[in-house]
Design an enzyme around this catalytic site. Structure first.
Site: not given
Ligand code: AMP
Length: 296
Positions: A42, A45, A49, A164
Site C-alpha cells: 500500500m 515504503l 517492503h 509482520k
Molecule cells: P503494506 O504496505 O502495509 O500492506 O505491506 C505490504 C507488505 O509488506 C505486506 O506483505 C507486509 O506484511 C509487508 N511488510 C510490512 N512491514 C514489514 C516489515 N516490517 N517487515 C517485513 N515485511 C513487512
C-alpha cells in the site's frame, strides 16, 4: 522485446497504471516460462517492503511490485484518509533497488463501477475471526478481494508477503487454496528498527514519545518467548498484557495462538507452531506485531 525477455532492464523500471497494459506486458514473459515474483503493497515504503522486493529479485526472473491503498480493507474511513501516501519517493526507492515493474492503479482501475467485486466472498474457516478479524470487521474480506484481483492480473510464480501481518498471510494462504490459483506464497521475516520496533508505514505518524514507547511491543513479545516454556501460555499472556498496561498502553489483544489455525493454544508443549500476536494503540495509531515462539 527479445532483449527484455532475456533480461529485464536493470536501469529502467516500467510503471503501469492500466491493468490491461500490465497484463499485455507480462504475457510474453509467461509464455517464455519466466518466473514472476509479485510484491503487493500500500506504499509509504520502508525497508520492510524493500526486503520483500529484494527477495523476489533474488528468486525470480522478473519482479512486479504494486502500490494501491485498498479502500475495501479499511473498516474506518478516517484510517483510510490518514493512511500515509508518498508515491514519488516510493517510485524512487523501488527503482533504486532494481524493481522491474511497478503497478500503480487508480481506484477506478481496480474497482470499475460495473463490476460488482463486493460479491466476492471467501470462507476462511475461522481464520478471519480472531485478532484483527475481531477488531476490524470486514478487513480480511477486503484484503482477499484486492489480493485475488491482483493475483489474477499478475499471475505470479511467487507471491511475497511479510510475517509482520501474520494473520494476513494465513488468510492469503487460504485464499490461494480456495481459488486454486497456482502461486507459491513466500512469507518473509519481519524487518525491525534498531530498538526492535517492527517497521510499519504507520510509524511515521507516531509522536516522538510514542515512537519511543512503541518498542514495548517488541519487548512484550520477547518476554513472552522467554517465559512461555516455564510459565505456559495463559500466565505468559497475562504477564505480557500487564507489562504493556503498566506503561499505559491501550492493548486491543495479546494472543498466543497456533500458527496454523490461529486459535488460542492451551498447551505450549503439545503445539508445534506457536505465535504471539499483539495489537495496541500509541496515541491514536494502532500498531500490530508478532513473534514466532516455537516452530518445529
Ligand atoms: P503494506 O504496505 O502495509 O500492506 O505491506 C505490504 C507488505 O509488506 C505486506 O506483505 C507486509 O506484511 C509487508 N511488510 C510490512 N512491514 C514489514 C516489515 N516490517 N517487515 C517485513 N515485511 C513487512
Amino acid at each position: 522485446m527479445r532483449n527484455l525477455l532475456s533480461q529485464p532492464s536493470k536501469k529502467r523500471m516500467y510503471l503501469f497504471k492500466n491493468a490491461d497494459h500490465l497484463h499485455n506486458f507480462l504475457q510474453p514473459f509467461r509464455k517464455n516460462g519466466r518466473s514472476i515474483g509479485f510484491v503487493p503493497t500500500m506504499g509509504a515504503l520502508h525497508q520492510g517492503h524493500l526486503s520483500l522486493v529484494n527477495q523476489s529479485l533474488a528468486e525470480n526472473d522478473i519482479t512486479v511490485s504494486s502500490i494501491f491503498v485498498n479502500p475495501t480493507q479499511f473498516n474506518k474511513k478516517n484510517d483510510l484518509d490518514r493512511y500515509p501516501r508518498t508515491p514519488t519517493i516510493d517510485v524512487k526507492k523501488l527503482a533504486k533497488v532494481g524493481n522491474h515493474v511497478l503497478f500503480m492503479p487508480s481506484q477506478a482501475e481496480m474497482y470499475p463501477q460495473e463490476s460488482d467485486n463486493t460479491a466476492l466472498a471467501f470462507d476462511f474457516k475461522g481464520l478471519d475471526q480472531p485478532m484483527e478479524g475481531a477488531y476490524r470487521p470486514g478487513h480480511f474480506q477486503g484484503v482477499a478481494q484486492i489480493v485475488y484481483l491482483l493475483l489474477q492480473l499478475v499471475r505470479p510464480t511467487r507471491l511475497y508477503m511479510g510475517q509482520k501481518d501474520f494473520q494476513q498471510v494465513a488468510i492469503v494462504r487460504s485464499l490461494i487454496e480456495q481459488t486454486k490459483l497456482e502461486v507459491n506464497l513466500v512469507m518473509c521475516p519481519i524487518i525491525r528498527a534498531e530498538d526492535g520496533l517492527a517497521l510499519s508505514s504507520r510509524n511515521v505518524r507516531l509522536q516522538p514519545n510514542s515512537r519511543l514507547k512503541a518498542v514495548a511491543l517488541y519487548q512484550a513479545l520477547s518476554l513472552a518467548k522467554k517465559q512461555i516454556p516455564q510459565l505456559g501460555s495463559l500466565q505468559t499472556q497475562k504477564n505480557a498484557i500487564a507489562f504493556l498496561e503498566a506503561q499505559a498502553i491501550q492493548v486491543d489483544y495479546f494472543e498466543i495462538v497456533d500458527g496454523y489455525t490461529l486459535q488460542t493454544i492451551d498447551d505450549f508443549e503439545k503445539t508445534d507452531f506457536v505465535v504471539a500476536c499483539v495489537a495496541a494503540y500509541f496515541d491514536d495509531i494502532r500498531l500490530i506485531d508478532n513473534m514466532i515462539l516455537k516452530e518445529i
